[in-house]
Enzyme design. Sequence first.
Site, PDB file in Angstrom:
ATOM      1  N   GLU A 174     -32.146  43.128   8.253  1.00 16.26           N
ATOM      2  CA  GLU A 174     -32.714  44.471   8.067  1.00 16.26           C
ATOM      3  C   GLU A 174     -31.616  45.486   7.702  1.00 16.26           C
ATOM      4  O   GLU A 174     -31.876  46.470   7.033  1.00 16.26           O
ATOM      5  CB  GLU A 174     -33.393  44.842   9.391  1.00 16.26           C
ATOM      6  N   GLU A 227     -34.700  39.373  17.409  1.00 16.59           N
ATOM      7  CA  GLU A 227     -34.278  40.122  16.212  1.00 16.59           C
ATOM      8  C   GLU A 227     -33.047  40.980  16.462  1.00 16.59           C
ATOM      9  O   GLU A 227     -32.971  41.712  17.452  1.00 16.59           O
ATOM     10  CB  GLU A 227     -35.455  41.009  15.798  1.00 16.59           C
ATOM     11  N   GLU A 255     -44.427  42.337   8.156  1.00 14.50           N
ATOM     12  CA  GLU A 255     -44.447  43.256   9.297  1.00 14.50           C
ATOM     13  C   GLU A 255     -45.486  44.342   9.003  1.00 14.50           C
ATOM     14  O   GLU A 255     -45.733  44.681   7.847  1.00 14.50           O
ATOM     15  CB  GLU A 255     -43.057  43.894   9.492  1.00 14.50           C
ATOM     16  N   HIS A 310     -38.504  43.563   6.483  1.00 15.68           N
ATOM     17  CA  HIS A 310     -38.578  44.651   7.451  1.00 15.68           C
ATOM     18  C   HIS A 310     -39.618  45.669   6.992  1.00 15.68           C
ATOM     19  O   HIS A 310     -39.695  45.992   5.808  1.00 15.68           O
ATOM     20  CB  HIS A 310     -37.201  45.332   7.545  1.00 15.68           C
TER      21      HIS A 310
HETATM   22  O1  LIG Z   1     -39.416  47.184  12.544  1.00 13.35           O
HETATM   23  C1  LIG Z   1     -38.273  46.838  12.780  1.00 13.35           C
HETATM   24  O2  LIG Z   1     -37.901  45.676  12.712  1.00 13.35           O
HETATM   25  C2  LIG Z   1     -37.287  47.830  13.137  1.00 13.35           C
HETATM   26  O3  LIG Z   1     -36.180  47.480  13.468  1.00 13.35           O
HETATM   27  C3  LIG Z   1     -37.734  49.222  13.054  1.00 13.35           C
HETATM   28  C4  LIG Z   1     -37.094  50.144  13.983  1.00 13.35           C
HETATM   29  O4  LIG Z   1     -37.826  51.312  13.990  1.00 13.35           O
HETATM   30  C5  LIG Z   1     -36.979  49.629  15.367  1.00 13.35           C
HETATM   31  O5  LIG Z   1     -38.180  49.731  16.002  1.00 13.35           O
HETATM   32 MG    MG Z   2     -35.999  45.288  13.281  1.00 12.52          MG
END
Ligand SMILES: O=C(O)C(=O)C[C@@H](O)CO
Ligand code: MG
Length: 390
Positions: A266, A240, A336, A316
């Site tokens: 995101e 990612e 998620e 996201h």
């Molecule tokens: O959850 C995700 O994909 C993020 O990028 C969140 C961010 O807080 C990174 O941990």
């Molecule tokens: Mg992320």
Amino acid sequence: MKITKVRARTFEWKGKTVPPQGNFCSNAMDLLYSPQETMKTFRFHGWTVVEIETDTGLVGYGNVALAPRIAKEIIDQYLSPLIMGQDPWDYEYLNQRMYRATHAWGRKGVGMAAISAVDIELWDLLGKSVDKPVFKLLGGRTKEKIPCYYSKLYRTDLNEMQKEAETYLKQGFKAFKMRFGYGPAHLQQGVTENLKSVEAVREVIGYDTDLMLECYMGWNLEYTKRMLPKLARFQPRWLEEPVIADDIDGYAELNAMNIVPISGGEHEFSLYGFKQLLDRKAVSVVQYDTNRVGGITMAHKINALCEAYSVPVVPHAGQMHNYHLTMSTLASPMSEYFPMFDVEVGNELFYYIFDGEPVAEDGFLQLRDDVPGLGLTLKTEYLDQFNIVE
Ligand SMILES: O=C(O)C(=O)C[C@@H](O)CO
Ligand SMILES: [Mg+2]
């Protein structure tokens, strides 16, 4: 139905926080000379909540997490006058009105995030006005329940990460996302550390479980090209945001290598932005956040676009504004899921502000057919632990 009042409030957490441990999470600031600053930028401890009243007495809720005080100013100064007195059912017109009126400065980033909060709120009102959950207005139920992936596993001590993975494996999660703690600045030793962490998590969750790898824009093209062949043996479902969001060429090059699917989106903000990502085959998984891309009106269109390009959408962050879209489209196979923890990065804060977020059971989430709108109300339990900016 006519809009009679728009209220945007910023909730800033002033309660107890857990300081991030270890190298925690790579991020875009890692590429700079001053690494001690990088973790300071990695905090999301505020949220702006939009409440809109109507002449029917109905009230809805929208939210925005990016630069929340600035988003509040944008809503107060620019967006509120554009929607006052209007009918929420004209949501396409209202969305275009906000988008076009602020286009010179607002079409990406916090301007779009502020529009998103208003749009999400309007959909909450629409659902409430016809006594239906929002997903029923978007296409209805396409899944008995939503599969979701456990999203945390920051880069701390490897034994701690293994214990965390084990705990949530036992709770029935069948997919996990972990974070890398090292990037180009950490040279070959960082490469070794990154590989050790993936190995450690795979050792616990095995290979019948999905594993996703998060870079949060903390790598660069050259580093990622070196890492991809080394990561392949761990069979990640995706890698990612390896590079910064504007480097679409970089995404396209990495995705074309076809070693590990590359995910992103995101930090993309418009229908046009997603068309570019898809046209360039820059990502194999799209990860918009409804509270950044222009709200439910626009996320619904992005879903249709992704369906036509046969690229799956896994928004996201989970959270209700995303879950309703995931429930209502076949383009989206799963969500998620941030579990509720003590406040750390701030991903958890949603639970401290709202009641109604579904809690995962055995790796699935459920949305109720009998709760109108988004299904959120403001939580009172933690109110005294926020500084609330009116
Ligand atoms: O959850 C995700 O994909 C993020 O990028 C969140 C961010 O807080 C990174 O941990
Ligand atoms: Mg992320």
